[in-house]
Enzyme design. Structure first.
Site, mmCIF file in Angstrom:
data_model
loop_
_atom_site.group_PDB
_atom_site.id
_atom_site.type_symbol
_atom_site.label_atom_id
_atom_site.label_comp_id
_atom_site.label_asym_id
_atom_site.label_seq_id
_atom_site.Cartn_x
_atom_site.Cartn_y
_atom_site.Cartn_z
ATOM 1 N N ASN A 9 49.435 66.806 51.517
ATOM 2 C CA ASN A 9 49.959 68.153 51.767
ATOM 3 C C ASN A 9 50.163 68.288 53.270
ATOM 4 O O ASN A 9 49.205 68.473 54.019
ATOM 5 C CB ASN A 9 48.954 69.204 51.256
ATOM 6 C CG ASN A 9 49.406 70.620 51.569
ATOM 7 O OD1 ASN A 9 50.534 70.840 52.001
ATOM 8 N ND2 ASN A 9 48.519 71.591 51.358
ATOM 9 N N TRP A 10 51.405 68.189 53.678
ATOM 10 C CA TRP A 10 51.700 68.222 55.122
ATOM 11 C C TRP A 10 51.617 69.624 55.711
ATOM 12 O O TRP A 10 51.670 69.791 56.923
ATOM 13 C CB TRP A 10 53.096 67.653 55.373
ATOM 14 C CG TRP A 10 53.145 66.157 55.333
ATOM 15 C CD1 TRP A 10 52.128 65.305 55.004
ATOM 16 C CD2 TRP A 10 54.274 65.333 55.639
ATOM 17 N NE1 TRP A 10 52.553 64.005 55.089
ATOM 18 C CE2 TRP A 10 53.870 63.988 55.474
ATOM 19 C CE3 TRP A 10 55.586 65.590 56.026
ATOM 20 C CZ2 TRP A 10 54.732 62.917 55.701
ATOM 21 C CZ3 TRP A 10 56.443 64.530 56.238
ATOM 22 C CH2 TRP A 10 56.018 63.203 56.076
ATOM 23 N N LYS A 11 51.580 70.636 54.872
ATOM 24 C CA LYS A 11 51.554 72.028 55.348
ATOM 25 C C LYS A 11 52.728 72.243 56.318
ATOM 26 O O LYS A 11 53.797 71.680 56.083
ATOM 27 C CB LYS A 11 50.182 72.338 55.955
ATOM 28 C CG LYS A 11 49.034 71.943 54.999
ATOM 29 C CD LYS A 11 47.681 72.407 55.426
ATOM 30 C CE LYS A 11 46.635 71.959 54.402
ATOM 31 N NZ LYS A 11 45.300 72.476 54.671
ATOM 32 N N HIS A 97 47.602 77.438 46.639
ATOM 33 C CA HIS A 97 46.739 76.883 47.693
ATOM 34 C C HIS A 97 45.998 78.032 48.379
ATOM 35 O O HIS A 97 46.550 79.126 48.531
ATOM 36 C CB HIS A 97 47.597 76.106 48.701
ATOM 37 C CG HIS A 97 46.783 75.313 49.665
ATOM 38 N ND1 HIS A 97 46.142 75.882 50.735
ATOM 39 C CD2 HIS A 97 46.469 74.000 49.690
ATOM 40 C CE1 HIS A 97 45.467 74.940 51.389
ATOM 41 N NE2 HIS A 97 45.657 73.785 50.773
ATOM 42 N N GLU A 99 45.465 78.696 51.334
ATOM 43 C CA GLU A 99 46.178 79.270 52.491
ATOM 44 C C GLU A 99 47.220 80.281 52.027
ATOM 45 O O GLU A 99 47.515 81.242 52.741
ATOM 46 C CB GLU A 99 46.803 78.140 53.332
ATOM 47 C CG GLU A 99 45.723 77.409 54.120
ATOM 48 C CD GLU A 99 46.017 75.948 54.419
ATOM 49 O OE1 GLU A 99 47.180 75.517 54.292
ATOM 50 O OE2 GLU A 99 45.062 75.227 54.783
ATOM 51 N N GLU A 168 39.590 72.729 45.576
ATOM 52 C CA GLU A 168 39.581 72.732 47.033
ATOM 53 C C GLU A 168 38.632 73.830 47.509
ATOM 54 O O GLU A 168 39.049 74.986 47.664
ATOM 55 C CB GLU A 168 40.986 73.011 47.578
ATOM 56 C CG GLU A 168 41.975 71.908 47.337
ATOM 57 C CD GLU A 168 42.981 71.799 48.485
ATOM 58 O OE1 GLU A 168 43.092 70.721 49.064
ATOM 59 O OE2 GLU A 168 43.630 72.805 48.796
ATOM 60 N N GLY A 174 40.088 71.726 56.254
ATOM 61 C CA GLY A 174 40.354 71.686 57.690
ATOM 62 C C GLY A 174 39.121 71.858 58.556
ATOM 63 O O GLY A 174 39.235 72.103 59.759
ATOM 64 N N SER A 213 38.904 68.133 53.656
ATOM 65 C CA SER A 213 38.412 67.163 54.650
ATOM 66 C C SER A 213 38.262 65.747 54.081
ATOM 67 O O SER A 213 37.291 65.055 54.385
ATOM 68 C CB SER A 213 37.101 67.653 55.281
ATOM 69 O OG SER A 213 37.335 68.867 55.988
ATOM 70 N N GLY A 234 45.006 66.979 53.469
ATOM 71 C CA GLY A 234 45.745 67.739 54.479
ATOM 72 C C GLY A 234 45.864 66.937 55.760
ATOM 73 O O GLY A 234 46.680 66.017 55.867
ATOM 74 N N GLY A 235 45.003 67.237 56.729
ATOM 75 C CA GLY A 235 45.082 66.635 58.070
ATOM 76 C C GLY A 235 45.257 65.123 58.079
ATOM 77 O O GLY A 235 46.123 64.590 58.797
HETATM 78 P P1 13P Z 1 42.266 69.040 54.978
HETATM 79 O O1 13P Z 1 42.353 67.681 54.356
HETATM 80 O O2 13P Z 1 42.923 69.112 56.324
HETATM 81 O O3 13P Z 1 40.880 69.576 54.961
HETATM 82 O O4 13P Z 1 43.146 70.031 54.058
HETATM 83 C C1 13P Z 1 42.912 70.045 52.698
HETATM 84 C C2 13P Z 1 44.010 70.803 52.043
HETATM 85 O O5 13P Z 1 44.136 71.998 52.219
HETATM 86 C C3 13P Z 1 44.943 70.048 51.199
HETATM 87 O O6 13P Z 1 45.727 70.907 50.442
#
Ligand code: 13P
Length: 251
Positions: A9-11, A97, A99, A168, A174, A213, A234-235
């Site tokens: 997930n590149w956001k 998600h 977010e 999640e 994050g 994470s 994510g990251g």
């Molecule tokens: P991180 O891997 O950066 O914690 O993000 C997780 C995420 O929100 C994937 O959708």
């Protein structure tokens, strides 16, 4: 045995040249590797779907959207429908998600509508659930997850069969604080048991993936947990060599 799904997930990240470098590194790294039914999914921002569709040529790599509209078409400025994502080669789409739940006030009803729209468009919704840190500290993890599952089960009926669930925990997103293997298994098992109450057959085959994470250093052990069927990253999905090791973890 359920197969594994690894989703990037590149956001709100990526740009034209980064995407080219990433796709080339990933395609090279996965070439001629036996992924044993493992699927890799990249969810870039929508504007890059067409570019990525042309770049991701390995047959085990699929495209996903990060969100879709709860409407099908019409006067909804800024929205993207499931059918449009399908046109651009998406096989998956993230739904609900945290977010989006936090920043865009997505309710459980909206999440159900989005998941149903994805399925109607022929796309697999990856529905995200999870508790906040406060809810966990107050001992409400199971209650929160049950409410989220209940809403999906009620709103979708047997269509839940076509869903991938993503656990999640909001406190792990994050933050660098990954759920322990025990915490992850407890939540995944709970989610599966909640679905089992309604439909045991679906519960057994439903993929439940973990996000929060995930890194190259913890991917293999997470993938060994009984009820973890994949990872939502994510990251670490923005660093090509790190994401590649996550894709290959435990193979
Ligand atoms: P991180 O891997 O950066 O914690 O993000 C997780 C995420 O929100 C994937 O959708």
């Amino acid at each position: 045995m359920r197969s594994k799904i690894i989703i990037a997930n590149w956001k709100l990240n990526g740009n034209w040249s980064f995407n080219e470098e990433f796709a080339s590194a990933l395609s090279k790294g996965l070439k001629e590797i036996d992924l044993k039914d493992r699927q890799i999914v990249i969810c870039p921002p929508n504007v890059y779907l067409q570019q990525m569709n042309g770049l991701l040529l390995e047959k085990s790599i699929f495209l996903g959207g990060q969100d879709l509209s709860d409407e099908l078409s019409g006067a909804f400025t800024g929205e993207t429908s499931g059918a449009m994502l399908k046109d651009f080669g998406c096989r998956y789409v993230l739904v609900g998600h945290s977010e989006r739940r936090e920043r865009h006030f997505e309710t459980l009803d909206v999440i159900v509508k989005k998941a149903v729209n994805a399925i109607s468009a022929g796309i697999t919704p990856v529905v995200c659930v999870g508790e906040t840190s406060e809810q966990r500290q107050n001992g409400m993890m199971k209650e929160v997850l049950s409410e989220q599952i209940q809403s999906l089960v009620t709103g979708m009926g047997d269509q839940i069969d076509a869903v991938v669930l993503a656990y999640e925990p909001v406190w792990a997103i994050g933050t660098g604080e990954t759920a322990t293997l025990e915490q992850a298994q407890e939540a995944h098992q709970w989610l599966r048991s909640e679905i089992e109450k309604v439909n045991p057959a679906i519960a057994q085959k439903l993929p439940i993936i973990y996000g929060g994470s995930v890194k190259a250093g913890n991917a293999a052990e997470l993938l060994q947990v009984a009820d973890i069927d994949g990872l939502l990253v994510g990251g670490a999905s923005l660093v090509p060599h790190e994401f590649l090791s996550i894709c290959l973890a435990g193979l």
